[in-house]
Design an enzyme around this catalytic site. Structure first.
Site, mmCIF file in Angstrom:
data_model
loop_
_atom_site.group_PDB
_atom_site.id
_atom_site.type_symbol
_atom_site.label_atom_id
_atom_site.label_comp_id
_atom_site.label_asym_id
_atom_site.label_seq_id
_atom_site.Cartn_x
_atom_site.Cartn_y
_atom_site.Cartn_z
ATOM 1 N N ILE A 1 67.179 -3.531 92.787
ATOM 2 C CA ILE A 1 68.435 -3.297 93.796
ATOM 3 C C ILE A 1 69.372 -2.378 92.879
ATOM 4 C CG2 ILE A 1 70.409 -4.769 94.605
ATOM 5 C CD1 ILE A 1 68.568 -7.158 94.736
ATOM 6 N N ARG B 1 66.746 -17.483 94.381
ATOM 7 C CA ARG B 1 67.214 -18.306 93.444
ATOM 8 C C ARG B 1 68.765 -18.684 93.810
ATOM 9 N NH1 ARG B 1 64.346 -15.879 88.182
ATOM 10 N NH2 ARG B 1 62.943 -14.770 89.720
ATOM 11 N N GLU C 1 68.808 0.090 90.981
ATOM 12 C CA GLU C 1 68.525 1.292 91.172
ATOM 13 C C GLU C 1 68.492 1.816 92.477
ATOM 14 O OE1 GLU C 1 64.786 1.776 88.956
ATOM 15 O OE2 GLU C 1 65.359 0.598 87.356
ATOM 16 N N GLU D 1 60.428 -1.379 81.013
ATOM 17 C CA GLU D 1 59.982 -2.435 80.293
ATOM 18 C C GLU D 1 58.771 -2.151 79.655
ATOM 19 O OE1 GLU D 1 60.978 -4.860 84.212
ATOM 20 O OE2 GLU D 1 61.495 -6.560 82.746
ATOM 21 N N HIS E 1 64.582 -11.427 81.292
ATOM 22 C CA HIS E 1 64.500 -9.766 81.253
ATOM 23 C C HIS E 1 64.941 -9.001 79.813
ATOM 24 C CE1 HIS E 1 65.887 -11.013 85.718
ATOM 25 N NE2 HIS E 1 64.661 -10.541 85.636
ATOM 26 N N PHE F 1 66.997 -7.518 99.562
ATOM 27 C CA PHE F 1 68.358 -6.771 99.883
ATOM 28 C C PHE F 1 68.153 -5.853 100.732
ATOM 29 C CE2 PHE F 1 71.837 -4.164 98.495
ATOM 30 C CZ PHE F 1 72.934 -4.930 98.171
ATOM 31 N N ARG F 2 67.358 -4.969 100.878
ATOM 32 C CA ARG F 2 67.350 -3.941 102.075
ATOM 33 C C ARG F 2 67.545 -4.665 103.473
ATOM 34 N NH1 ARG F 2 61.936 -1.492 99.753
ATOM 35 N NH2 ARG F 2 61.838 -3.056 98.990
ATOM 36 N N LYS G 1 48.825 -8.112 86.681
ATOM 37 C CA LYS G 1 49.013 -6.865 86.658
ATOM 38 C C LYS G 1 48.785 -6.214 85.400
ATOM 39 C CE LYS G 1 52.865 -7.938 89.709
ATOM 40 N NZ LYS G 1 54.364 -8.380 89.390
ATOM 41 N N ARG H 1 52.943 -9.514 78.404
ATOM 42 C CA ARG H 1 54.189 -9.878 78.741
ATOM 43 C C ARG H 1 54.346 -11.354 78.803
ATOM 44 N NH1 ARG H 1 58.340 -8.345 83.855
ATOM 45 N NH2 ARG H 1 59.923 -9.637 83.253
ATOM 46 N N GLY I 1 67.449 -7.395 90.432
ATOM 47 C CA GLY I 1 65.986 -7.336 91.376
ATOM 48 C C GLY I 1 65.895 -8.592 92.218
ATOM 49 N N ASN I 2 64.633 -8.798 92.216
ATOM 50 C CA ASN I 2 64.525 -10.254 92.917
ATOM 51 C C ASN I 2 64.951 -11.152 92.101
ATOM 52 O OD1 ASN I 2 63.335 -9.855 95.338
ATOM 53 N ND2 ASN I 2 61.161 -9.414 94.464
ATOM 54 N N GLY I 3 64.611 -11.180 90.708
ATOM 55 C CA GLY I 3 65.380 -11.819 89.620
ATOM 56 C C GLY I 3 66.494 -11.157 89.137
ATOM 57 N N ASN J 1 50.139 -8.517 82.490
ATOM 58 C CA ASN J 1 51.179 -9.616 83.116
ATOM 59 C C ASN J 1 50.504 -10.266 83.939
ATOM 60 O OD1 ASN J 1 53.357 -10.832 83.671
ATOM 61 N ND2 ASN J 1 54.547 -9.276 84.570
HETATM 62 P P1 ADP Z 1 61.351 -8.127 90.614
HETATM 63 O O1 ADP Z 1 62.494 -8.691 89.979
HETATM 64 O O2 ADP Z 1 60.479 -8.807 91.384
HETATM 65 O O3 ADP Z 1 60.694 -7.049 89.642
HETATM 66 P P2 ADP Z 1 62.504 -5.691 91.748
HETATM 67 O O4 ADP Z 1 63.268 -5.341 90.461
HETATM 68 O O5 ADP Z 1 61.306 -4.722 92.402
HETATM 69 O O6 ADP Z 1 62.066 -7.143 91.576
HETATM 70 O O7 ADP Z 1 63.538 -5.700 92.839
HETATM 71 C C1 ADP Z 1 63.202 -6.164 94.198
HETATM 72 C C2 ADP Z 1 64.572 -6.019 95.091
HETATM 73 O O8 ADP Z 1 64.958 -4.683 95.138
HETATM 74 C C3 ADP Z 1 64.340 -6.193 96.580
HETATM 75 O O9 ADP Z 1 65.487 -6.900 96.897
HETATM 76 C C4 ADP Z 1 64.353 -4.714 97.318
HETATM 77 O O10 ADP Z 1 65.336 -4.953 98.297
HETATM 78 C C5 ADP Z 1 65.240 -3.949 96.134
HETATM 79 N N1 ADP Z 1 64.383 -2.558 96.370
HETATM 80 C C6 ADP Z 1 63.283 -2.143 95.613
HETATM 81 N N2 ADP Z 1 63.049 -1.057 95.964
HETATM 82 C C7 ADP Z 1 63.828 -0.505 96.810
HETATM 83 C C8 ADP Z 1 63.971 0.562 97.453
HETATM 84 N N3 ADP Z 1 63.245 1.667 97.442
HETATM 85 N N4 ADP Z 1 65.161 0.935 98.487
HETATM 86 C C9 ADP Z 1 66.087 -0.383 98.366
HETATM 87 N N5 ADP Z 1 65.723 -1.484 97.863
HETATM 88 C C10 ADP Z 1 64.893 -1.600 97.071
#
Ligand code: ADP
Length: 403
Positions: free
Chosen positions: A333, A241, A335, A388, A180, A284-285, A14, A91, A210-212, A7
């Site tokens: 987020i 975004r 998961e 993925e 995705h 999000f955390r 990565k 990817r 997630g982030n996205g 990727n």
């Molecule tokens: P990307 O779209 O970059 O792959 P991810 O799927 O890793 O992003 O999601 C990132 C988001 O998931 C962040 O907002 C973060 O707060 C949340 N997140 C990731 N790991 C954890 C965790 N262990 N506990 C709580 N929130 C998490």
């Protein structure tokens, strides 16, 4: 088969070496700061100490050479030589209107990927650089391209067409593509297995948060609609975004703030979403901590907005599919945060969702597939960790085996 999953980003690469028989990663890692000062690789083989080192990485070719050197190193590696890599799976974010599935990276295919560049310049440019670097360094290893958009190519016209003058749509290939795809494909496939009925009869909403973030309506195993659009900016609000907003806000802000197209793009892609509403972080955390521990109103608003949007799309997609068998939560987020699963599901009893708070609050690490709805719930709610890489590795093996 061992598949090297790659990727490539503008200054990063990565990788995962994935074994398709055991369905596990033999190694994972990444190169950073390619083309900059302070290049480095970080590398992890399960059961071995994590390995990191600085390296002068002028180009992506240097990076991929270092990856192979590291994978085949007698101390930190996991294979004896490059010949143990059966194929490379790349990817690729955007397949434009050209790709509905995974394909071998031939010259003709790469010319078409080149045409996708203007649809996702920030992503396709680096992907192509990564693909060419791997083709140069690993001449005898077949390379397969797996597109984030491909799984969504089954959307009907009424779902993927935007109501703008159609000459623009045709001239510039403007339509909903969706992203995705490998994640939505993996979790919907797992959910279909759990439902235990023929795929053609299933109606599933998959929430990749997630982030996205994006949500898809998967009817009969095929995507009917999804929230991301022409670009990954549409749909849900995300880390930075905006998601879907009134399009008139774009020209309004450009005029009022004297912003160029590039600047408004930065505002909507990098300064909006959770970051824009909460103000202090895109994570999000952090936002949740601020809401719960400091009673931060903006953090609370950001979380309630996201939860509301997820709920709204679950309802919309249930209507679009004419029913609902299951809702799946996945990605960073989805998961890892119980509230982003519980908040959208509350108040959806009328749809047949009987959410199990106890099961949701009891989810522990390592995250595994977990049922979050009560035994009698008409609609199943599941947490399914996404994979993925498995989809990319399987597709790569399938394309190579068919040669
Ligand atoms: P990307 O779209 O970059 O792959 P991810 O799927 O890793 O992003 O999601 C990132 C988001 O998931 C962040 O907002 C973060 O707060 C949340 N997140 C990731 N790991 C954890 C965790 N262990 N506990 C709580 N929130 C998490």
């Amino acid at each position: 088969m061992n598949v090297l999953i790659v990727n490539a980003g503008s200054s990063s690469l990565k990788y995962q070496l994935f074994n398709t028989e055991s369905k596990t990663a033999l190694a994972k890692g990444g190169c950073e700061r390619i083309g900059e000062e302070g290049g480095a690789i970080s590398h992890k083989v399960p059961g071995k100490e994590p390995y990191e080192r600085l390296a002068d990485l002028k180009t992506h070719e240097d990076a991929i050479k270092l990856v192979i050197e590291t994978l085949t190193d007698s101390k930190v590696g996991c294979i004896g030589s490059m010949s143990e890599i059966g194929a490379v799976g790349h990817r690729v974010v955007h397949g434009g209107p050209y790709f509905t599935g995974s394909v071998l990276a031939t010259e003709e295919v790469l010319e078409k990927v080149e045409l996708c560049r203007e649809l996702a310049p920030l992503h396709i440019g680096p992907s192509l650089v990564g693909i060419h670097a791997c083709l140069d360094v690993m001449k005898d290893v077949p390379q397969v391209l797996v597109f984030d958009t491909a799984f969504h190519s089954t959307m009907p016209k009424e779902a993927y067409t935007f109501a703008i003058p159609q000459e623009y749509s045709e001239k510039y290939h403007i339509r909903r593509y969706g992203f995705h795809g490998s994640s939505h494909r993996y979790v919907s496939r797992e959910m279909i297995k759990i439902l235990g009925k023929p795929a053609e009869e299933t109606k599933i909403v998959t929430c990749h948060l997630g982030n996205g973030s994006s949500i898809a309506a998967v009817k009969g195993g095929k995507v009917l609609d999804t929230t991301m659009g022409f670009t990954p900016l549409d749909g849900l609000m995300m880390g930075t975004r905006s998601g879907a907003i009134d399009p008139a806000i774009v020209s309004f802000l450009m005029e009022k703030e004297n912003l160029s197209a590039a600047e408004i793009n930065t505002v909507l892609n990098k300064k909006s979403g959770i970051l824009g509403v909460y103000g202090a972080s895109s994570d999000f955390r952090d936002c949740r901590t601020a809401m719960e521990e400091r009673k931060d109103e903006r953090a609370s608003l950001a979380i309630h907005m996201l939860a509301y949007q997820v709920k709204k799309y679950i309802g919309a997609y249930a209507a679009a599919m004419g029913g609902l068998d299951a809702v799946v939560f996945t990605a960073g987020i989805g998961e890892n945060n119980n509230i982003i699963r519980s908040m959208p599901c509350k108040g959806l009893e009328f749809l047949g969702i009987d959410f199990d708070d106890e099961a949701n609050d009891a989810v522990k690490r390592p995250i595994e597939t977990t049922c979050l709805s009560k035994a009698g719930s008409k609609v199943k709610v599941y947490l399914i960790p996404t994979n993925e890489e498995l989809i990319i590795a399987e597709d790569t093996e399938a394309v190579v085996s068919a040669l």
